[in-house]
Design an enzyme around this catalytic site. Structure first.
Site, PDB file in Angstrom:
ATOM      1  N   ASP A 161       0.837  -1.196   0.000  1.00  0.00           N
ATOM      2  CA  ASP A 161       0.000   0.000   0.000  1.00  0.00           C
ATOM      3  C   ASP A 161       0.874   1.250   0.000  1.00  0.00           C
ATOM      4  OD1 ASP A 161      -2.172  -1.678   0.211  1.00  0.00           O
ATOM      5  OD2 ASP A 161      -2.288  -1.495   2.392  1.00  0.00           O
TER       6      ASP A 161
HETATM    7  N1  URA Z   1      -1.270  -6.005   3.791  1.00  0.00           N
HETATM    8  C1  URA Z   1      -1.751  -4.746   3.819  1.00  0.00           C
HETATM    9  O1  URA Z   1      -2.778  -4.494   4.417  1.00  0.00           O
HETATM   10  N2  URA Z   1      -1.067  -3.786   3.162  1.00  0.00           N
HETATM   11  C2  URA Z   1       0.090  -3.994   2.516  1.00  0.00           C
HETATM   12  O2  URA Z   1       0.682  -3.068   1.975  1.00  0.00           O
HETATM   13  C3  URA Z   1       0.594  -5.307   2.510  1.00  0.00           C
HETATM   14  C4  URA Z   1      -0.101  -6.290   3.142  1.00  0.00           C
END
Ligand code: URA
Length: 241
Positions: free
Chosen positions: A106
């Site tokens: 993310d």
């Molecule tokens: N899980 C999440 O919620 N975000 C990420 O970036 C990676 C795994």
């Protein structure tokens, strides 16, 4: 393997532009298999040739593998019309090679991101059937406890009916920080799992992916090529997963 030009091979390492390689060759600083390279346009077999520049071996493997410490605020994408992406952290030579991130973090997630142009390795590492472990460190509101550990180990069902594979939750210290090991990679998975337990994530950082661990010496935004040993471990994983 198809033959490639010397200037293309050496510039694909990301250390020099093609123009710089031409200059290095002209100055006699490049040896190919121990002999001075005479023409930058000479074509050689990338899987067989070994180069040195100024006497230092240069690895021109046919594919490039980059470990990046992703900082917060960048998209895990190759391009975006409006926002900066992790590719913006790499030099032009590597961007032109068509590197892409193996899986997504993310925008606000930090930590280990592998970038490569090796589609076959990426496919295998990401395939839902392969179950490659990904380890994250999460900071949460509240504290994770033994009930959360058991719930993740049993395989959570999220609000939208998504059934997660069993995951390992390891509280650290007072439980406001924890390690989460996933064997899959669904959208926002760590955040959704911990939110489902009433412990929303406030910060998320990926520590490892399969055998590949984030180099603690890499500061956010910095990158380096994988070492031959790291590459061998990933390829070894490829054989077994
Ligand atoms: N899980 C999440 O919620 N975000 C990420 O970036 C990676 C795994």
């Amino acid at each position: 393997m198809a033959l490639e030009r010397i200037d293309k091979l050496l510039s694909s390492t990301g250390r020099w532009s093609r123009k710089e390689v031409r200059e290095l060759v002209r100055q006699g600083r490049v040896l190919a298999d121990g002999r001075p390279a005479l023409r930058p346009e000479e074509k050689l077999d990338p899987s067989a040739v070994s180069f040195t520049v100024d006497g230092i071996p240069v690895d021109c493997a046919p594919f490039v593998y980059v470990m990046l410490h992703k900082p917060a605020g960048l998209l895990s994408a190759t391009e975006d019309r409006l926002q900066s992406t992790v590719l913006d952290l790499l030099p032009e030579e590597l961007r032109r090679r068509g590197l892409f991130p193996v899986g997504r973090l993310d925008k606000d997630t930090t930590g280990l991101l592998l970038l490569t142009d090796d589609g076959s390795l990426a496919h295998r590492l990401l395939s839902p059937k392969k179950h490659v472990d990904k380890v994250y460190r999460a900071e949460v509101e509240g504290r994770v406890d033994e009930e959360d550990v058991r719930a993740l180990a049993a395989g959570l069902e999220l609000g939208d009916g998504l059934r997660c594979l069993p995951a390992v939750l390891e509280p650290l210290g007072d439980g406001s920080v924890c390690l989460v090991t996933l064997r899959e990679g669904k959208y926002h998975q760590v955040k959704r799992m911990l939110a489902a337990r009433g412990k929303p994530v406030t910060a998320l950082h990926r520590l490892s992916m399969g055998p590949l661990a984030l180099d603690e010496g890499l500061k956010p935004g910095n990158w380096r090529f994988l070492t031959p040993q790291e590459r061998a471990e990933l390829w070894g994983l490829e054989q077994t997963i």
